[in-house]
Scaffold this active site. Structure first.
Site, mmCIF file in Angstrom:
data_model
loop_
_atom_site.group_PDB
_atom_site.id
_atom_site.type_symbol
_atom_site.label_atom_id
_atom_site.label_comp_id
_atom_site.label_asym_id
_atom_site.label_seq_id
_atom_site.Cartn_x
_atom_site.Cartn_y
_atom_site.Cartn_z
ATOM 1 N N HIS A 15 0.852 -1.213 0.000
ATOM 2 C CA HIS A 15 0.000 0.000 0.000
ATOM 3 C C HIS A 15 0.875 1.246 0.000
ATOM 4 O O HIS A 15 1.426 1.625 1.038
ATOM 5 C CB HIS A 15 -0.915 0.004 1.236
ATOM 6 C CG HIS A 15 -1.928 1.101 1.245
ATOM 7 N ND1 HIS A 15 -3.264 0.876 1.451
ATOM 8 C CD2 HIS A 15 -1.808 2.433 1.057
ATOM 9 C CE1 HIS A 15 -3.929 2.014 1.403
ATOM 10 N NE2 HIS A 15 -3.053 2.979 1.166
ATOM 11 N N HIS A 17 1.360 5.459 -1.747
ATOM 12 C CA HIS A 17 0.948 6.591 -2.578
ATOM 13 C C HIS A 17 2.215 7.162 -3.194
ATOM 14 O O HIS A 17 3.032 7.754 -2.481
ATOM 15 C CB HIS A 17 0.245 7.650 -1.730
ATOM 16 C CG HIS A 17 -1.023 7.139 -1.111
ATOM 17 N ND1 HIS A 17 -2.243 7.245 -1.719
ATOM 18 C CD2 HIS A 17 -1.237 6.473 0.048
ATOM 19 C CE1 HIS A 17 -3.165 6.681 -0.957
ATOM 20 N NE2 HIS A 17 -2.588 6.196 0.124
ATOM 21 N N LEU A 18 2.369 6.969 -4.506
ATOM 22 C CA LEU A 18 3.581 7.461 -5.174
ATOM 23 C C LEU A 18 3.362 8.805 -5.845
ATOM 24 O O LEU A 18 4.312 9.407 -6.345
ATOM 25 C CB LEU A 18 4.093 6.427 -6.185
ATOM 26 C CG LEU A 18 4.612 5.113 -5.577
ATOM 27 C CD1 LEU A 18 5.137 4.194 -6.676
ATOM 28 C CD2 LEU A 18 5.702 5.358 -4.538
ATOM 29 N N ARG A 19 2.089 9.263 -5.869
ATOM 30 C CA ARG A 19 1.783 10.584 -6.471
ATOM 31 C C ARG A 19 2.184 10.630 -7.938
ATOM 32 O O ARG A 19 2.353 9.610 -8.568
ATOM 33 C CB ARG A 19 2.467 11.725 -5.678
ATOM 34 C CG ARG A 19 2.284 11.671 -4.165
ATOM 35 C CD ARG A 19 0.844 11.645 -3.742
ATOM 36 N NE ARG A 19 0.719 11.912 -2.302
ATOM 37 C CZ ARG A 19 -0.315 11.520 -1.570
ATOM 38 N NH1 ARG A 19 -1.304 10.822 -2.099
ATOM 39 N NH2 ARG A 19 -0.362 11.838 -0.300
ATOM 40 N N ASN A 43 -5.365 7.180 -6.173
ATOM 41 C CA ASN A 43 -6.090 8.426 -5.855
ATOM 42 C C ASN A 43 -5.340 9.660 -6.347
ATOM 43 O O ASN A 43 -5.040 10.582 -5.596
ATOM 44 C CB ASN A 43 -6.393 8.516 -4.347
ATOM 45 C CG ASN A 43 -5.153 8.570 -3.477
ATOM 46 O OD1 ASN A 43 -4.098 8.057 -3.847
ATOM 47 N ND2 ASN A 43 -5.273 9.176 -2.306
ATOM 48 N N LYS A 99 -9.584 -0.483 -5.801
ATOM 49 C CA LYS A 99 -9.677 0.151 -4.481
ATOM 50 C C LYS A 99 -11.035 0.804 -4.269
ATOM 51 O O LYS A 99 -11.492 1.590 -5.105
ATOM 52 C CB LYS A 99 -8.574 1.212 -4.367
ATOM 53 C CG LYS A 99 -8.581 2.032 -3.086
ATOM 54 C CD LYS A 99 -7.917 1.306 -1.930
ATOM 55 C CE LYS A 99 -8.065 2.045 -0.615
ATOM 56 N NZ LYS A 99 -6.916 2.860 -0.264
ATOM 57 N N HIS A 136 -10.690 1.074 1.786
ATOM 58 C CA HIS A 136 -10.484 2.110 2.807
ATOM 59 C C HIS A 136 -11.708 2.019 3.707
ATOM 60 O O HIS A 136 -12.795 2.445 3.337
ATOM 61 C CB HIS A 136 -10.359 3.502 2.178
ATOM 62 C CG HIS A 136 -10.092 4.565 3.210
ATOM 63 N ND1 HIS A 136 -8.877 5.190 3.355
ATOM 64 C CD2 HIS A 136 -10.878 5.073 4.186
ATOM 65 C CE1 HIS A 136 -8.933 6.036 4.365
ATOM 66 N NE2 HIS A 136 -10.139 5.987 4.888
ATOM 67 N N HIS A 174 -4.768 -0.619 5.920
ATOM 68 C CA HIS A 174 -4.293 0.213 7.040
ATOM 69 C C HIS A 174 -5.230 0.169 8.256
ATOM 70 O O HIS A 174 -5.769 1.196 8.673
ATOM 71 C CB HIS A 174 -4.030 1.656 6.600
ATOM 72 C CG HIS A 174 -5.057 2.281 5.700
ATOM 73 N ND1 HIS A 174 -6.386 2.334 6.002
ATOM 74 C CD2 HIS A 174 -4.925 2.886 4.490
ATOM 75 C CE1 HIS A 174 -7.028 2.940 5.027
ATOM 76 N NE2 HIS A 174 -6.165 3.285 4.105
ATOM 77 N N LEU A 219 -5.092 9.271 7.785
ATOM 78 C CA LEU A 219 -6.417 8.647 7.851
ATOM 79 C C LEU A 219 -6.320 7.188 7.412
ATOM 80 O O LEU A 219 -5.655 6.916 6.415
ATOM 81 C CB LEU A 219 -7.411 9.393 6.950
ATOM 82 C CG LEU A 219 -7.875 10.753 7.498
ATOM 83 C CD1 LEU A 219 -8.679 11.496 6.438
ATOM 84 C CD2 LEU A 219 -8.685 10.574 8.768
ATOM 85 N N ASP A 247 1.337 2.577 3.559
ATOM 86 C CA ASP A 247 0.496 3.754 3.334
ATOM 87 C C ASP A 247 1.337 5.031 3.347
ATOM 88 O O ASP A 247 0.863 6.088 3.787
ATOM 89 C CB ASP A 247 -0.644 3.841 4.359
ATOM 90 C CG ASP A 247 -1.749 4.802 3.911
ATOM 91 O OD1 ASP A 247 -1.813 5.133 2.714
ATOM 92 O OD2 ASP A 247 -2.542 5.236 4.763
ATOM 93 N N HIS A 251 3.000 14.570 1.596
ATOM 94 C CA HIS A 251 2.420 15.878 1.273
ATOM 95 C C HIS A 251 3.511 16.910 1.537
ATOM 96 O O HIS A 251 4.277 16.773 2.493
ATOM 97 C CB HIS A 251 1.218 16.193 2.174
ATOM 98 C CG HIS A 251 0.025 15.329 1.916
ATOM 99 N ND1 HIS A 251 -0.884 15.584 0.919
ATOM 100 C CD2 HIS A 251 -0.395 14.199 2.525
ATOM 101 C CE1 HIS A 251 -1.827 14.665 0.929
ATOM 102 N NE2 HIS A 251 -1.562 13.795 1.889
ATOM 103 N N ALA A 263 -3.991 14.885 5.344
ATOM 104 C CA ALA A 263 -3.773 13.599 6.007
ATOM 105 C C ALA A 263 -2.723 12.806 5.254
ATOM 106 O O ALA A 263 -2.804 12.698 4.031
ATOM 107 C CB ALA A 263 -5.077 12.814 6.058
HETATM 108 O O1 DOR Z 1 -3.639 9.639 5.455
HETATM 109 C C1 DOR Z 1 -3.980 9.311 4.322
HETATM 110 N N1 DOR Z 1 -3.416 9.870 3.237
HETATM 111 N N2 DOR Z 1 -4.959 8.425 4.208
HETATM 112 C C2 DOR Z 1 -5.491 8.132 3.010
HETATM 113 O O2 DOR Z 1 -6.387 7.322 2.958
HETATM 114 C C3 DOR Z 1 -5.046 8.843 1.778
HETATM 115 C C4 DOR Z 1 -3.684 9.343 1.938
HETATM 116 C C5 DOR Z 1 -3.261 10.325 0.875
HETATM 117 O O3 DOR Z 1 -3.468 10.052 -0.305
HETATM 118 O O4 DOR Z 1 -2.713 11.366 1.237
HETATM 119 ZN ZN ZN Z 2 -3.490 4.989 1.543
#
Ligand code: DOR
Ligand code: ZN
Length: 344
Positions: A15, A17-19, A43, A99, A136, A174, A219, A247, A251, A263
């Protein structure tokens, strides 16, 4: 001291997030340095909802990491997603999983599912195809306290979903509560969970005591201490239902340190060091390899990785910040010393 070195089969991160764009360039190498494969969350803005979009995103990731790392792509479920397209993408080796974000549950979930009733045909198609559903697990009902949203989701949504689709592989992503750990443990082998490093290390005090600490906010949000202890027990139990999923969710520092902070915790640079510290503290170093490198691929029906990595019991200092051009990131454990280091 005993066990000064730990060599395990090369692990995967189930899991991340590579953006995209400059952030992808900045963060992807940290994940690729420690992990052979990763399940990449869809996402983005706009979200990854088609086979072509997933193919193109996969190419951008491979360009950012270079060879030796395999991104596993995920389709983002919307109310209008087409089950046949999901099955086609899975058969073509593009979508490893899909997802479910409840609409407005978290970052980038505005196009998520408003009611599971809308995606029943898609879930049928996924069940037939053997394609895992990643969840999620939080309700978005404004009447439900943010600390209760995961536990309430189990009773309102997840239990019925698992009952109605008994052949569907489901990963409760998560998990942050004792209720979630117990629910997963009580289901058949088609239900599993990922656990992040932060939810093994911190409870909600880390976010709120002595000042508000935005870099501990993600989150689902960290819960009470009893939940952290339940997660540590589940992760180190030896059960094949629980596996590694960081996860990592970077940011920019200015969007975290804000009146309305984003988050997400950026834990990729020291992910393995963070996890292995927990297994060491719990006297469960012998169970780390299964959690990091075996349970995930077996659940997904993928081969185990070849090759190994080594961790060493040696103090390592986590930087306060990472800077990549104009992107500044604060990592999990910033400024702390961890007892284990990643050798390679
Ligand atoms: O804390 C989080 N950040 N929870 C998520 O479900 C999404 C993630 C994000 O993409 O920043
Ligand atoms: Zn996530």
């Amino acid at each position: 001291m005993a066990n000064t070195k730990l060599t395990i089969r090369r692990p995967d991160d189930w899991h991340v997030h590579l953006r995209d764009g400059a952030m992808l360039q900045a963060v992807a190498p940290y994940t690729a340095r420690q992990f052979a494969r990763a399940i990449v969350m869809p996402n983005l803005s706009p979200p990854v909802t088609s086979i072509d979009a997933a193919r193109a995103y996969r190419e951008r990731i491979v360009a950012a990491t270079g060879p030796g790392f395999t991104p596993l792509m995920v389709a983002y479920l919307t109310d209008w997603i087409d089950g046949a397209m999901l099955a086609e993408g899975h058969a073509a080796g593009v979508f490893t999983a899909a997802k479910l974000y409840p609409a407005h549950a978290t970052t980038g979930s505005a196009h998520g599912v408003t009611d599971v009733a809308h995606i029943r045909a898609a879930l049928e198609a996924m069940q037939r195809a053997g394609m895992p559903l990643l969840v999620h697990g939080e309700v978005t009902d404004p009447d439900v306290d943010v600390f209760d949203r995961e536990a309430v989701f189990i009773g309102r949504t997840l239990a019925a979903l698992v009952r109605d689709f008994p052949g569907l592989k489901v990963v409760f992503e998560h998990i942050t509560t004792e209720e979630a750990a117990q629910f997963v443990a009580a289901q058949g082998n088609n239900v599993a969970a990922t656990i992040t490093p932060q939810h093994l290390h911190i409870n909600r005090n880390a976010m709120l005591v002595g000042g508000i600490r935005p870099h501990a906010y993600c989150l689902p949000v960290a819960k009470r201490e009893k939940h952290r202890l339940a997660l540590r027990k589940a992760a180190t139990s030896g059960s094949a239902k629980f596996f590694l999923g960081t996860d990592t969710a970077p940011h920019r520092v200015e969007t975290k340190e804000s009146a309305c902070g984003c988050a997400g915790i950026f834990n990729a640079p020291f992910a393995l060091e963070s996890y292995v510290t927990v297994f060491d503290q719990e006297g469960a170093l012998d169970r780390f390899e299964a959690f990091a490198s075996e349970n995930g691929p077996r659940f997904y029906g993928l081969p185990l990785n070849e090759g190994t990595i080594t961790l060493e019991r040696n103090a390592v200092q986590v930087p306060e910040r990472y800077a990549h051009a104009d992107i500044s990131l604060v990592p999990f454990h910033a400024g702390e010393t961890l007892d284990w280091c990643f050798v390679g």
